[in-house]
Enzyme design. Structure first.
Site, PDB file in Angstrom:
ATOM      1  CD  GLU A 289      34.513  35.364  54.808  1.00 46.37           C
ATOM      2  OE1 GLU A 289      34.151  34.875  53.734  1.00 46.37           O
ATOM      3  OE2 GLU A 289      35.221  36.378  54.886  1.00 46.37           O
ATOM      4  CG  ASN A 379      42.114  43.780  50.564  1.00 46.30           C
ATOM      5  OD1 ASN A 379      43.295  44.080  50.725  1.00 46.30           O
ATOM      6  ND2 ASN A 379      41.132  44.528  51.002  1.00 46.30           N
TER       7      ASN A 379
HETATM    8  O1  0RQ Z   1      42.405  53.457  49.737  1.00 43.71           O
HETATM    9  O2  0RQ Z   1      43.323  53.348  51.985  1.00 43.71           O
HETATM   10  O3  0RQ Z   1      44.676  54.226  50.076  1.00 43.71           O
HETATM   11  O4  0RQ Z   1      42.717  55.537  50.954  1.00 43.71           O
HETATM   12  O5  0RQ Z   1      40.370  51.638  48.436  1.00 43.71           O
HETATM   13  O6  0RQ Z   1      38.617  51.728  50.628  1.00 43.71           O
HETATM   14  O7  0RQ Z   1      36.673  53.013  51.446  1.00 43.71           O
HETATM   15  O8  0RQ Z   1      38.575  52.423  53.044  1.00 43.71           O
HETATM   16  O9  0RQ Z   1      36.924  50.721  52.156  1.00 43.71           O
HETATM   17  O10 0RQ Z   1      38.426  49.449  53.805  1.00 43.71           O
HETATM   18  O11 0RQ Z   1      35.973  48.964  53.489  1.00 43.71           O
HETATM   19  O12 0RQ Z   1      37.662  48.382  51.730  1.00 43.71           O
HETATM   20  C1  0RQ Z   1      36.346  46.665  48.718  1.00 43.71           C
HETATM   21  C2  0RQ Z   1      38.718  46.985  49.425  1.00 43.71           C
HETATM   22  C3  0RQ Z   1      36.840  48.154  50.619  1.00 43.71           C
HETATM   23  C4  0RQ Z   1      37.168  45.705  50.923  1.00 43.71           C
HETATM   24  C5  0RQ Z   1      37.265  46.876  49.902  1.00 43.71           C
HETATM   25  C6  0RQ Z   1      40.325  52.938  47.857  1.00 43.71           C
HETATM   26  C7  0RQ Z   1      40.147  53.868  49.040  1.00 43.71           C
HETATM   27  C8  0RQ Z   1      41.062  53.195  50.060  1.00 43.71           C
HETATM   28  C9  0RQ Z   1      39.832  51.053  50.713  1.00 43.71           C
HETATM   29  P1  0RQ Z   1      43.362  54.201  50.777  1.00 43.71           P
HETATM   30  P2  0RQ Z   1      37.708  52.057  51.885  1.00 43.71           P
HETATM   31  P3  0RQ Z   1      37.247  49.361  52.917  1.00 43.71           P
HETATM   32  C10 0RQ Z   1      34.346  39.569  53.918  1.00 43.71           C
HETATM   33  C11 0RQ Z   1      33.947  39.950  52.533  1.00 43.71           C
HETATM   34  C12 0RQ Z   1      36.511  42.363  49.151  1.00 43.71           C
HETATM   35  C13 0RQ Z   1      36.452  41.204  50.099  1.00 43.71           C
HETATM   36  C14 0RQ Z   1      35.142  41.093  50.820  1.00 43.71           C
HETATM   37  C15 0RQ Z   1      37.449  44.350  50.278  1.00 43.71           C
HETATM   38  C16 0RQ Z   1      40.854  51.715  49.783  1.00 43.71           C
HETATM   39  O13 0RQ Z   1      35.883  45.681  51.460  1.00 43.71           O
HETATM   40  O14 0RQ Z   1      38.596  43.957  50.168  1.00 43.71           O
HETATM   41  O15 0RQ Z   1      34.173  41.767  50.556  1.00 43.71           O
HETATM   42  N1  0RQ Z   1      36.395  43.628  49.838  1.00 43.71           N
HETATM   43  N2  0RQ Z   1      35.117  40.193  51.750  1.00 43.71           N
HETATM   44  O16 0RQ Z   1      40.523  55.171  48.723  1.00 43.71           O
HETATM   45  C17 0RQ Z   1      40.212  53.247  43.456  1.00 43.71           C
HETATM   46  C18 0RQ Z   1      37.890  53.099  43.651  1.00 43.71           C
HETATM   47  C19 0RQ Z   1      38.038  53.029  45.067  1.00 43.71           C
HETATM   48  C20 0RQ Z   1      39.336  53.061  45.586  1.00 43.71           C
HETATM   49  C21 0RQ Z   1      37.899  52.877  47.220  1.00 43.71           C
HETATM   50  N3  0RQ Z   1      36.688  53.064  43.083  1.00 43.71           N
HETATM   51  N4  0RQ Z   1      39.000  53.202  42.894  1.00 43.71           N
HETATM   52  N5  0RQ Z   1      40.425  53.168  44.786  1.00 43.71           N
HETATM   53  N6  0RQ Z   1      39.199  52.969  46.923  1.00 43.71           N
HETATM   54  N7  0RQ Z   1      37.166  52.925  46.091  1.00 43.71           N
HETATM   55  C22 0RQ Z   1      33.209  39.389  54.840  1.00 43.71           C
HETATM   56  C23 0RQ Z   1      32.313  38.179  54.790  1.00 43.71           C
HETATM   57  O17 0RQ Z   1      31.810  37.801  55.771  1.00 43.71           O
HETATM   58  C24 0RQ Z   1      32.010  37.466  53.520  1.00 43.71           C
END
Ligand code: 0RQ
Length: 499
Positions: A289, A379
């Site tokens: 994507e 997000n």
């Molecule tokens: O918070 O920034 O305040 O510390 O969530 O986590 O580990 O930095 O991970 O930036 O890769 O984001 C799922 C949000 C991961 C993203 C998600 C907290 C953590 C941090 C971010 P801070 P990381 P990333 C597109 C495909 C959905 C959309 C998608 C996403 C913040 O990957 O939006 O996949 N995905 N699209 O501290 C509470 C938990 C947590 C948590 C992490 N369990 N509970 N907070 N965090 N785990 C691509 C294509 O091609 C389809």
């Protein structure tokens, strides 16, 4: 200007961004180009936000996916967004969504165009599309994303084109705009794409000139995303993922060029792409994507031979060299509408290998990608579900803990389900991976707890699982009074570690 606007009928439509913004009435729905900060209009939304500081009105903002500071940023700050669709990653708007001040519909990105086509959503009053050029035939040449622009242009009452005179000329020819007609028996047949590098559409978005009300000129460059350098944990996740793929090749289930690859965005995705440079895999096709820096690094390294997506997402370094790079990659990269890049039919036909990031995963393999503690939107699901449901191998990656170890990313029961365990093949953390294919839920739980959990939460998870089996049983044993006890403990005591 005639170099960029090559059809004379459009030349006399040039207006200022302020004038175009003045046409927007309270309650209107705007369909904007833009996806992961690329290809979005900038002058128009900023002018609209300025108007919003002086006048009271709200609009619905529909896009491809996440927008940058000009659109989501300035419009959210001005408080003029009523309904946002279908993806947001802007922190100001996120806050408004979570406080109930703005509405948000978070939807699989391949489904958006179908909703618009069916008239389920408010109709598009104005489509506002960033263009690198308008051709002699009056087609709009998009910039760094296609997203939902074709369906917004097709269905909008009026169109505003923001011609960006700083956009690299090499964009022209890199898009493949194929738009399926209405669904129905004998109305829509298969999408004629068997090989990812084939061209099945036009190089620009067709527009009825009578609908084009104005053309705004911009020279604002594309907006870079942060560059995620791998750290020890993300590197370990990437190593584990690559180890899994090597094993698939060794067992004869995948060839050495793997299968078309979809990678998520962010730190782990970049670490995996980095790791692929020295992985021994060759001639990889990317069918994704979003195309981020790592994909282009792999083209340079001769590992990736062709990449298709709907949008770019690049760091500053790559934004600075974009014009040069696009010329270099012109015959190796194609951008399609998101309903095509993420289309279930193509993902299944091509046998895509997919990996995306989870917020939390449960011991049975259900994945939450969107809602922190079950309530607060991070997000959105983006395209992860399009790929997860339909890919040949669906992987989810996550660090095993978050917030300095207070949160376990693997929990008894996820607080929100984006991807059910039926869609999830492999879970990967820095601790290892659990291949869930062919495992029943009780076996999956053993594999996830033992292979993926952080050691500091393993015992607690084993106890939950054993107690659930003993006291309640079932195909998927759970203790409903304790399934969310880790989350409750987190809310009350700031940690998922139970006393
Ligand atoms: O918070 O920034 O305040 O510390 O969530 O986590 O580990 O930095 O991970 O930036 O890769 O984001 C799922 C949000 C991961 C993203 C998600 C907290 C953590 C941090 C971010 P801070 P990381 P990333 C597109 C495909 C959905 C959309 C998608 C996403 C913040 O990957 O939006 O996949 N995905 N699209 O501290 C509470 C938990 C947590 C948590 C992490 N369990 N509970 N907070 N965090 N785990 C691509 C294509 O091609 C389809």
């Amino acid at each position: 200007l005639s170099k960029f606007i090559r059809n004379a009928a459009f030349l006399d439509k040039v207006v200022s961004a302020e004038e175009a913004a003045s046409w927007i009435d309270d309650g209107m729905t705007l369909g904007m180009s833009g996806f992961t900060l690329f290809g979005e209009p900038k002058e128009f939304p900023m002018a609209l936000a300025e108007r919003g500081k002086k006048e009271k009105f709200k609009v619905n903002l529909f896009t491809g996916a996440s927008m940058g500071p000009a659109a989501d940023g300035s419009m959210a700050e001005a408080g003029i967004i009523n309904l946002r669709f279908p993806y947001n990653a802007n922190p100001i708007l996120r806050k408004q969504i979570n406080e109930g001040e703005a509405f948000y519909i978070d939807q699989h990105l391949s489904h958006n165009a179908e909703y618009v086509r069916q008239g389920v959503l408010p109709g598009i009053d104005y489509a506002i599309i960033e263009a690198a050029a308008i051709t002699e035939d009056g087609e709009i040449i998009p910039t760094g994303s296609v997203g939902n622009s074709p369906i917004y242009v097709e269905t909008a009452k009026h169109v505003i084109i923001e011609v960006n005179v700083s956009a690299p000329a090499a964009y022209e020819g890199m898009h493949d705009i194929y738009v399926p007609g209405p669904a129905g028996e004998n109305a829509r047949c298969d999408i004629p794409l068997c090989e990812i590098s084939q061209r099945i559409g036009s190089k620009g978005i067709k527009v009825d000139p009578a609908k084009v009300r104005g053309i705004v000129i911009s020279s604002q460059p594309d907006i870079p995303s942060p560059l995620f350098e791998p750290n020890e944990e993300t590197q370990q996740i990437a190593d584990n993922l690559l180890h899994f793929l090597h094993e698939e090749v060794r067992k004869g289930r995948l060839p050495n060029n793997l299968a078309p690859l979809q990678s998520g965005v962010g730190s782990v995705a970049n670490a995996v792409l980095n790791g692929m440079k020295d992985s021994g895999f060759k001639d990889i096709i990317v069918a994704s994507e979003v195309l981020q820096d790592g994909v282009f690094d792999l083209i340079d390294a001769g590992v990736v031979k062709f990449a298709a997506g709907t949008a770019l997402s690049l760091s500053k370094k790559r934004v600075d060299s974009l014009a040069e790079d696009l010329e270099k990659y012109a015959d190796k990269v194609v951008f399609r509408p998101q309903e095509i890049s993420n289309h279930p039919e193509l993902i299944r036909r091509l046998g895509v290998i997919s990996f995306n990031t989870a917020l939390e995963v449960d011991i049975y393999g259900n994945v939450n990608s969107t809602h922190v503690s079950g309530t607060h939107m991070m997000n959105g699901i983006g395209g992860s579900g399009d790929f997860a449901r339909n890919a040949r191998i669906t992987m989810f990656v996550t660090q095993s803990t978050a917030k300095g170890g207070a949160i376990s990313a693997i929990v008894p029961f996820v607080t929100h389900v984006d991807h059910t365990n039926h869609d999830v093949d492999v879970i990967i953390t820095e601790q290892g991976y659990a291949d869930l294919r062919g495992l029943a839920p009780r076996q999956a739980a053993e594999a996830i707890i033992e292979n993926c959990m952080h050691p500091s939460f393993k015992q607690q998870a084993r106890e939950y699982f054993e107690e659930a089996k003993a006291k309640r049983g079932g195909h998927t044993p759970h203790l409903l009074d304790k399934a969310f006890s880790w989350h409750i403990n987190l809310a009350e005591k700031g940690t998922m570690k139970l006393d």
